[in-house]
Each structure stands twice: as structure tokens, then as C-alpha cells.
Scaffold this motif. Structure first.
Motif, mmCIF file in Angstrom:
data_model
loop_
_atom_site.group_PDB
_atom_site.id
_atom_site.type_symbol
_atom_site.label_atom_id
_atom_site.label_comp_id
_atom_site.label_asym_id
_atom_site.label_seq_id
_atom_site.Cartn_x
_atom_site.Cartn_y
_atom_site.Cartn_z
ATOM 1 N N MET A 20 0.805 -1.208 -0.014
ATOM 2 C CA MET A 20 -0.058 0.044 -0.046
ATOM 3 C C MET A 20 0.759 1.065 0.139
ATOM 4 S SD MET A 20 -2.741 -1.323 2.851
ATOM 5 C CE MET A 20 -3.747 0.091 2.650
ATOM 6 N N GLY A 21 0.657 2.276 -1.030
ATOM 7 C CA GLY A 21 1.149 3.458 -0.920
ATOM 8 C C GLY A 21 1.115 4.411 0.148
ATOM 9 N N ASP A 22 1.361 5.365 0.101
ATOM 10 C CA ASP A 22 0.915 6.607 1.310
ATOM 11 C C ASP A 22 -0.399 6.881 1.088
ATOM 12 O OD1 ASP A 22 3.527 6.160 2.093
ATOM 13 O OD2 ASP A 22 4.365 7.973 1.082
ATOM 14 N N HIS A 23 -0.917 7.193 2.363
ATOM 15 C CA HIS A 23 -2.572 7.784 2.378
ATOM 16 C C HIS A 23 -3.446 7.004 1.819
ATOM 17 C CE1 HIS A 23 -0.685 11.004 4.697
ATOM 18 N NE2 HIS A 23 0.197 11.115 3.600
ATOM 19 N N VAL A 24 -3.384 5.633 1.674
ATOM 20 C CA VAL A 24 -4.210 4.893 0.934
ATOM 21 C C VAL A 24 -5.429 4.425 1.972
ATOM 22 C CG1 VAL A 24 -4.714 2.575 0.055
ATOM 23 C CG2 VAL A 24 -2.683 3.872 -0.458
ATOM 24 N N VAL A 25 -6.475 4.492 1.509
ATOM 25 C CA VAL A 25 -7.764 4.134 2.434
ATOM 26 C C VAL A 25 -8.607 2.945 2.086
ATOM 27 C CG1 VAL A 25 -10.089 5.203 3.496
ATOM 28 C CG2 VAL A 25 -8.142 6.627 3.140
ATOM 29 N N LEU A 26 -8.505 1.998 2.898
ATOM 30 C CA LEU A 26 -9.343 0.754 2.544
ATOM 31 C C LEU A 26 -10.553 0.903 3.408
ATOM 32 C CD1 LEU A 26 -9.412 -2.115 1.061
ATOM 33 C CD2 LEU A 26 -8.232 -2.944 3.198
ATOM 34 N N ASP A 27 -11.653 0.874 2.860
ATOM 35 C CA ASP A 27 -12.927 1.056 3.637
ATOM 36 C C ASP A 27 -13.173 -0.035 4.322
ATOM 37 O OD1 ASP A 27 -13.303 3.727 2.651
ATOM 38 O OD2 ASP A 27 -14.450 3.274 1.044
#
Length: 598
Positions: free
Chosen positions: A539-546
Motif C-alpha cells: 500500500m502506498g502512502d495515504h491509502v484508505v481501505l474502507d
């Protein structure tokens, strides 16, 4: 955030439902209301995010989720993650008359059991121990005293296991005499009490961990009450975390392999009624992790049930296929690589390796028991020392002993976990379950499953503990997650947020082929409540997984993107390059607000 909830009359939230009223994302706590109308059903293991409304007479299926901003209109049924409209009926029984007197009496009965049984037991134990100490002249510090404590701790620990096994076998069978499958009973009555006792007594976390991931788990699950039919022994037929509503109504077909985290749903429930039903899984199935199987599941023989799949309850019976996602869709039953690796072992070699695996697993179980016994012994020594100095220091001695026991437990369990890896780090692997490396990894699983995995949620101490257990953790991490299975294969960046019920699992056991790889989370990432991250993910930076999403193996997620669903798909694209550069320069506390504004 309980004051964020508005729940109507005759509502049922099935067990393992996650409904928080808040979400930790990008280092902010977001709070918003959840409204649930009258006569609403929320299925088992479902996740309800913030800012959600369910109208009257609505349903949300098992293993489903409502994402922030979703609205379920009156009378509609939804399922899946994120939930979509369906015609499936997840609550096939009606409410029954269940008045205030019945519910009040049942509640008083449970309180009485707590006050008259659970509370007096430790006091009685202390009284008996004090009498024994006085009569035997046991004092801390003498060699005889230490040997006595060693014997007492052994009798207590191993005796408790024997008593536990007897209770798991006898008490649920006695209660089952008063229950009949297929009959609808009102809740909070005698029959509900019998079923509640069966549920609590037959689900032993410790015994399942002791016997799981070995050939012994088959005998144990039969001992509990499961029907396993003709077993094709692999040495890894089931993991260490199988659960059920009623063990006598669990039927597993021949040749079926369960990875871990299977929950058998044996009851249909409304807000005021329940009915027991048999739950059957067909022959030659493979089940991944975190599967909740309902009594009317529409799957048959030779099915691959992928991790976190939602079991269909309507339509044709699925056979000779794989099922993935929520709602489930069909995929190939088996990949060629797994088929070829299994075929590389002839039957004679497999039998020899199985015998070797059984011996290795037996040693693992013995090491596990001895390690837990030593914890009991150390606690008994420290507590005896506190009692010996009670006259001198009073309650301070007991307080110091409690702190010392907690610190010693944490330190000991961390050392045991790291020692199971010879104080090294895991490396990505692909191996058969008959490969000695896999047996070594199973030993690590058993020795690392401890109370540590549930300590210090949502506090700064959590990051310290994760580092001690081998996780590479950045600064200012908020962690309320449920599980990180391979700690030394996991990297968590600065300012990451992991919400309640989230799982980071750096392995798979599909079709008896073990595969593991690293999980890497960049800076500022967010894992939503109930989400599941599989092995090999970057996961890169500032990724959001809901919330409730399933991020599948091998995915690479670009920075500043948002992902949702089971399986997870990108729903929010990356920010423009100029804004990403600006965001990287900002404080992590300000960057999320800047992104939202843009």
C-alpha cells in the motif's frame, strides 16, 4: 460511541456485528450517527459504518456491510459488501410474544449467576489457599515452598484442562436433551438458556488452539459434537479457531479442508425468537479464512470458498466451482500451481510425511502446554510472595504483585513468540503442508497466539508491543485491529490507522499449499473496521481501505487512492502530482484536511 445510535423496536443485531459510531481515518476520529428502524435484522459478522440509516422492516445479510452514507429504504433487503438490494430473506422466522417479565427474569438470572457463582469463586479459592498455606507452613523463599508451588500449579493447570474437556463434552449434551431442531422458541426463556449454555460451554478458545493445526483437531471436533463423516486425514484439516452456535448441528463433508476462522451459524433468529437448524458443508470443499456459514447455505460438493466470502442462501446449489466475494461470484475451483504441488507427493510419501508431521505437532502442543503452565507457576509464586508480605505492606503488596504478574506475562509471551522463530524474522515461502517448513510455521502460530494479541488496543502502548513482537511499526500509529498473523512479515508506516476487527494476514493455505509474503503499509494509510488484508500486498502512502473490504493477495495500491468492497476495487483515484507533493510536505495532521478540501 453509543450515544450515536438510534435503534428501534424489535431489532436484532447478530453476533460479531461491528457497529462503532466512529471511524479512525487519517489520524482523525470521525463520529456520525447510525439509525436503525423498527423490526430490522442485521446479520452475523456484518459491519455498519458511520452515517448509515436502515429504515423499518429492513434486512442486512450475513457478512455484509453498509458504507458511510448508505441508506436502506423501508422494507428493503440488502446484502454484500458494499451492500446492494436483494430478494433473499435472512430472517425466515417471525417474532414471538416476549414480554417484559420474561426478559427481566432472564436478566436477573444471569446477574444472579454472576453474583452467586462467578464472584465468590475467587474468594473461595483464596480462602482454601490461605488455609492450605497455614496448615502446610508454606512460605515463599524456601526450596520446599517452590517445589510445592510447582506441583500445585501443575495440578491446577492440567486439572483445569481435564475439567474443561469433561465440561465441553457433558454439559452441552445434557442441555441438548431439552432442544429440538426445527422448533421455534421464544428468546429469554428456558430453551434459550439451554442454547446459550451450549454456545458458551462448547466453544473453548484454549482447547481449539491446543488441538488445532494438527491431526488431533479431527478427534476434538468430533468430541465436541461436530459430524465430520469420513475424514481424509491431512494433518491440517482445520485450524485453531472454529466456532458454532450448536456443535450437534454442524455437518462437514468428507475430504473438506478448513483453513481457519470458520463460524457455523446453526440458528435462525429474530428479535424475540430462535430456531435451531443443521448447517451442512459439502464434500471435497476448501474453506478460506473468516467464513460465516448459515444453515441454509446454497453450496454443495467440490467448492472453493474463498477467504471472507459471503455464502449465498438463494438460487441454485453451487458445485464444482470457486466462490469469491460478497455477494459471491464464481471463479475457477483450483489453480494449476496448487494442483501440481499436491500431485508431486505419491500416497506412500504422503503417509510417511503425515507421520512425521504428527510427531512434530505433538511436540509443538507439549511446548505450548509447558509455556502456559510456566505462566501459571510464575503467577502463583508472585501472588504467594504478596500474601506472605501482606501483614507488612498491606494492599500495596497485592498491587505490586498484580503489576509484576502483568509485566512478567507480557515479557514471557514476547520471548516465547520470538523464540519460536529462533529470534529471527520470517521470509516469504511457498510450501506443501507436508514440508517441514510448514510444520515450523504452524508451531510459530501456536506459540504466538496469546493474550498479547488483544492488549492495549487504541493506545500508544500497542505500538510498543507490536514492535516487541516483531512488527515494523512507524510512529504515531493507531491500532484497534483484531489480528496480525505474521508479525515479522508486516510493515506499518507512520501515522497509520487500523480500525476494530481489521485483519492483516501474510499467508494463505489454499488447497493445502502454504504461501506467505510481506504486507507493507505506507505512511498515513487507513484500514477500515472489519477489513481483511491478504499476503503480498503493498500500500502506498495515504491509502484508505474502507470498512469490511477484502484486499486480495499481491495487490499494489497507488498512494492517495481509496479502495472498497469484497474483493476490494479502487473507488477513489490518486490525487494530482502537484497536490501529492504539497501533501507530503504538510504535517500528517493537516494533509488529510487539505486533500478533502481539494
Amino acid at each position: 460511541c453509543a450515544d450515536m445510535f438510534a435503534i428501534g423496536d424489535n431489532v436484532i443485531l447478530r453476533k460479531d456485528t461491528i457497529m462503532l459510531g466512529y471511524r479512525a481515518q487519517s489520524n482523525f476520529i470521525h463520529i456520525a450517527p447510525i439509525e436503525i428502524g423498527d423490526n430490522t435484522f442485521v446479520g452475523e459478522a456484518s459491519v455498519i459504518d458511520i452515517d448509515v440509516t436502515m429504515g423499518a422492516n429492513t434486512q442486512l445479510g450475513h457478512a455484509s456491510s453498509l458504507q458511510s452514507g448508505q441508506r436502506v429504504p423501508d422494507g428493503k433487503h440488502f446484502h454484500g459488501s458494499p451492500a446492494v438490494e436483494t430478494t433473499a430473506d435472512y430472517c425466515p422466522i417471525e417474532n414471538m410474544d416476549c414480554g417484559i417479565i420474561r426478559t427481566a427474569f432472564y436478566t436477573c438470572l444471569e446477574l444472579a449467576a454472576l453474583v452467586l457463582i462467578a464472584v465468590p469463586l475467587p474468594i473461595l479459592g483464596y480462602h482454601l489457599w490461605d488455609q492450605y498455606s497455614s496448615a502446610a507452613g508454606v512460605t515463599f523463599g524456601a526450596s520446599v515452598s517452590t517445589l510445592s508451588l510447582l506441583g500445585i500449579s501443575a495440578a491446577w493447570f492440567f486439572g483445569s484442562i481435564v475439567v474443561g474437556l469433561a465440561s465441553v463434552y457433558a454439559i452441552p449434551r445434557l442441555c441438548m436433551l431439552f432442544l429440538t431442531p426445527g422448533v421455534t422458541y421464544p428468546t429469554f426463556g428456558f430453551h434459550y438458556l439451554m442454547q446459550s449454555i451450549i454456545l458458551r460451554m462448547s466453544n473453548s478458545e484454549f482447547l481449539c488452539l491446543l488441538f488445532g493445526d494438527s491431526s488431533a483437531v479431527v478427534g476434538y471436533m468430533r468430541f465436541v459434537g461436530w459430524k465430520l463423516n469420513k475424514v481424509e486425514q491431512t494433518g491440517s484439516n482445520m485450524g485453531t479457531n472454529q466456532r458454532h452456535d450448536n456443535p450437534f448441528l454442524c455437518n462437514i463433508g468428507s475430504g473438506t479442508m478448513v483453513s481457519d476462522g470458520l463460524s457455523m451459524i446453526n440458528t435462525h433468529m429474530s428479535a424475540t425468537a430462535f430456531r435451531l437448524e443443521e448447517t451442512s458443508i459439502g464434500e471435497n470443499n476448501y474453506l478460506g479464512n473468516d467464513i460465516f456459514y448459515p444453515p441454509n447455505g446454497r453450496t454443495g460438493a467440490n467448492v472453493l470458498l474463498a477467504t471472507k466470502v459471503m455464502i449465498p442462501i438463494d438460487g441454485q446449489v453451487r458445485e464444482n466451482v470457486g466462490l469469491l466475494g460478497s455477494p459471491a461470484f464464481e471463479i475457477p475451483r483450483m489453480v494449476e500451481r496448487d494442483r501440481d504441488m499436491n500431485a508431486s507427493f505419491d500416497e506412500e510419501t504422503r503417509r510417511v510425511r503425515l507421520g512425521q508431521k504428527n510427531r512434530y505437532n505433538a511436540i509443538t502442543a507439549a511446548l505450548f502446554l509447558v509455556s502456559r503452565w510456566m505462566l501459571v507457576f510464575a503467577a502463583l509464586v508472585l501472588w504467594t510472595a504478596a500474601l506472605a508480605n501482606y501483614d507488612r505492606f498491606g494492599v500495596l503488596a497485592l498491587f505490586v504483585a498484580t503489576v509484576a504478574i502483568t509485566a512478567a506475562t507480557v515479557g514471557f509471551l514476547v520471548v516465547i513468540e520470538r523464540a519460536s522463530l529462533a529470534f529471527k524474522r520470517l521470509e516469504p515461502k511457498i510450501a506443501s503442508i507436508y514440508d517441514p517448513y510448514f510444520w515450523f510455521h504452524e508451531r510459530h502460530w501456536k506459540m504466538s497466539e496469546s493474550p498479547l494479541t488483544r492488549m492495549f488496543y487504541g493506545t500508544p502502548f500497542r505500538s510498543w508491543l507490536l514492535r516487541a513482537m516483531g512488527v515494523k511499526v512507524g510512529k504515531m500509529v493507531f491500532d484497534c485491529g483484531r489480528s496480525i498473523t505474521e508479525r515479522t512479515l508486516t510493515e506499518i508506516g507512520d501515522y497509520a490507522n487500523i480500525n476494530e476487527g481489521a485483519v492483516l494476514q501474510a499467508h494463505s493455505l489454499e488447497e493445502g499449499v502454504f504461501k506467505s509474503d510481506c504486507i507493507r503499509m505506507g505512511s498515513g494509510c487507513t484500514i477500515g473496521a472489519g477489513a481483511f488484508v491478504h499476503y503480498g500486498v503493498t500500500m502506498g502512502d495515504h491509502v484508505v481501505l474502507d470498512a469490511d473490504s477484502f484486499l486480495m493477495k499481491g495487490e499494489t495500491l497507488d498512494s492517495h487512492t481509496g479502495w472498497r468492497g469484497n474483493p476490494a476495487k479502487m473507488v477513489r483515484g490518486a490525487l494530482p502530482a502537484a497536490l501529492q507533493a504539497t501533501s507530503a510536505e504538510l504535517s500528517p495532521w493537516v494533509a488529510p484536511l487539505q486533500q478533502a478540501a481539494e
